[in-house]
Design an enzyme around this catalytic site. Structure first.
Site: not given
Ligand SMILES: *Cc1c(COP(=O)(O)O)cnc(C)c1O
Length: 357
Positions: A100, A167, A191
């Site tokens: 990511w 993030d 998540k």
């Molecule tokens: C799942 C995830 C993403 C991507 O998320 P999307 O909403 O599917 O674009 C980005 N960063 C992390 C840390 C993730 O776990």
């Protein structure tokens, strides 16, 4: 319904009360006689949800007044681009802690000068790089606080001499965060704080408006701040469930109480991984995530992997297969996952060991 224990990495388990209230609202939103998916987002009933949701974000994370919370479509992956689009003028650095983080960096490279300051690629991202120095002349420094695929986590709010961007897709609301240490926190909801379809960004307003490039209207945080995340039609149903999820977090005593539960769940599961002769953890102990717990079969036991997966499935464990880039197993123990769920998995691991000893 079948009794199962859900350890999916995302979309994740959500609190049952949020699901129940969503079912109710699908039939009749707040006594309007209209379903929440048919209500106009320009009604005062809907605006009430948006206001409540924003207020809960601010309350639960103690977000200071100079920040704004925006709710957007496109997931965390589109936030990778938003970050660079809105903040990158001269130079930005990224901490490369997984796939990511790499994808976030790629978007920044597409727009300007961005690079990885340190990486843990040498050991398949099983640890958090340390000892790097953050130059003072960066527009921002980007971290991924929880590395969902590898089960590593930066569990403290780091000191950073330049605007810090994080993030937090997979650990937001899992622990108290000192928001004032960050210029921008973003993530996908699915998540830990809601269903797929909505992303969040917590933006310190003074970092915006400093780049010289043209920013397309929809990709400009200011558009969404000015319009209260309703510049265009918001993902109403996803936001509704997010709001219900935040209400549940508050009812649990807030993020501090949730954090205690999360620590206990993580300790329980890691203790079993470390004790059980069948399994070993993949992440360095000091960097272990309290949200995604990754483990594999112990050396010499690799051939039993599929058998354990089937064994666990039979006992109601859902979603424990590891990401394909790590293999083995991953139990995602987000906020809505209970101590009982974790103990059911631990029992299953013990039983398997007894069977194979
Ligand atoms: C799942 C995830 C993403 C991507 O998320 P999307 O909403 O599917 O674009 C980005 N960063 C992390 C840390 C993730 O776990």
């Amino acid at each position: 319904m079948k009794k199962v224990h859900v350890f999916n990495a995302g979309p994740c388990l959500l609190p049952q009360v949020a699901i129940d209230n969503a079912i109710e609202a699908l039939k009749d939103f707040k006594g309007t006689g209209v379903s929440v998916i048919s209500i106009s987002h320009r009604t005062k009933e809907w605006e009430g949800v948006m206001d409540e949701c924003r207020a809960l974000w601010k309350e639960l994370l103690n977000i200071p007044d100079d920040y704004e919370v925006v709710l957007l479509g496109g997931g965390a992956s589109l936030q990778f681009l938003y970050v660079a689009m809105n903040l990158l003028e001269n130079k930005a650095a990224y901490l490369e802690t997984g796939v990511w983080a790499k994808k976030a960096l790629k978007e920044a490279k597409g727009l300007g000068n961005a690079y990885a300051i340190a990486s843990s690629a040498d050991r398949n991202y099983s640890y958090i790089p340390k000892g790097y120095e953050i130059p003072a002349d960066l527009d921002y420094f980007h971290i991924t606080t929880n590395n969902t695929i590898y089960g590593t986590e930066i569990r403290e709010d780091i000191d950073c001499p330049v605007p810090l961007v994080a993030d937090m897709s997979s650990d937001i609301m899992s622990r108290p965060v000192d928001v004032s240490k960050y210029a921008l926190i973003y993530g996908g909801a699915q998540k830990n704080v809601g269903p797929a379809g909505v992303a969040f960004a917590i933006v310190r307003k003074d970092i915006l408006g400093k780049v010289s490039r043209y920013i397309p209207t929809m990709l400009d945080y200011r558009t969404h701040i000015d319009k209260g995340s309703m510049f265009n039609t918001p993902p109403v149903f996803s936001i509704f469930i997010m709001n219900e999820t935040l209400k549940w977090i508050k009812s649990m005593g807030g993020v501090e109480e949730i954090h205690k539960l999360n620590l206990r769940k993580a300790e329980t599961l890691y203790a079993e991984i470390d004790r059980n002769s069948m399994f070993i953890g993949t992440a360095d102990k000091e960097d272990r995530s309290i949200m995604n717990v990754c483990f594999v079969m112990a050396p010499g036991k690799e051939a039993l992997q599929d058998e354990f997966l089937a064994f666990a499935k039979e006992r109601g464990m859902v979603g424990i297969k590891g990401h394909r880039s790590v293999g083995g197993f991953r139990a995602s123990i987000y906020n809505a996952c209970t101590q009982e769920d974790v103990e059911a998995l631990v029992d299953c691991m013990k039983e398997f060991e007894d069977l194979k000893k």
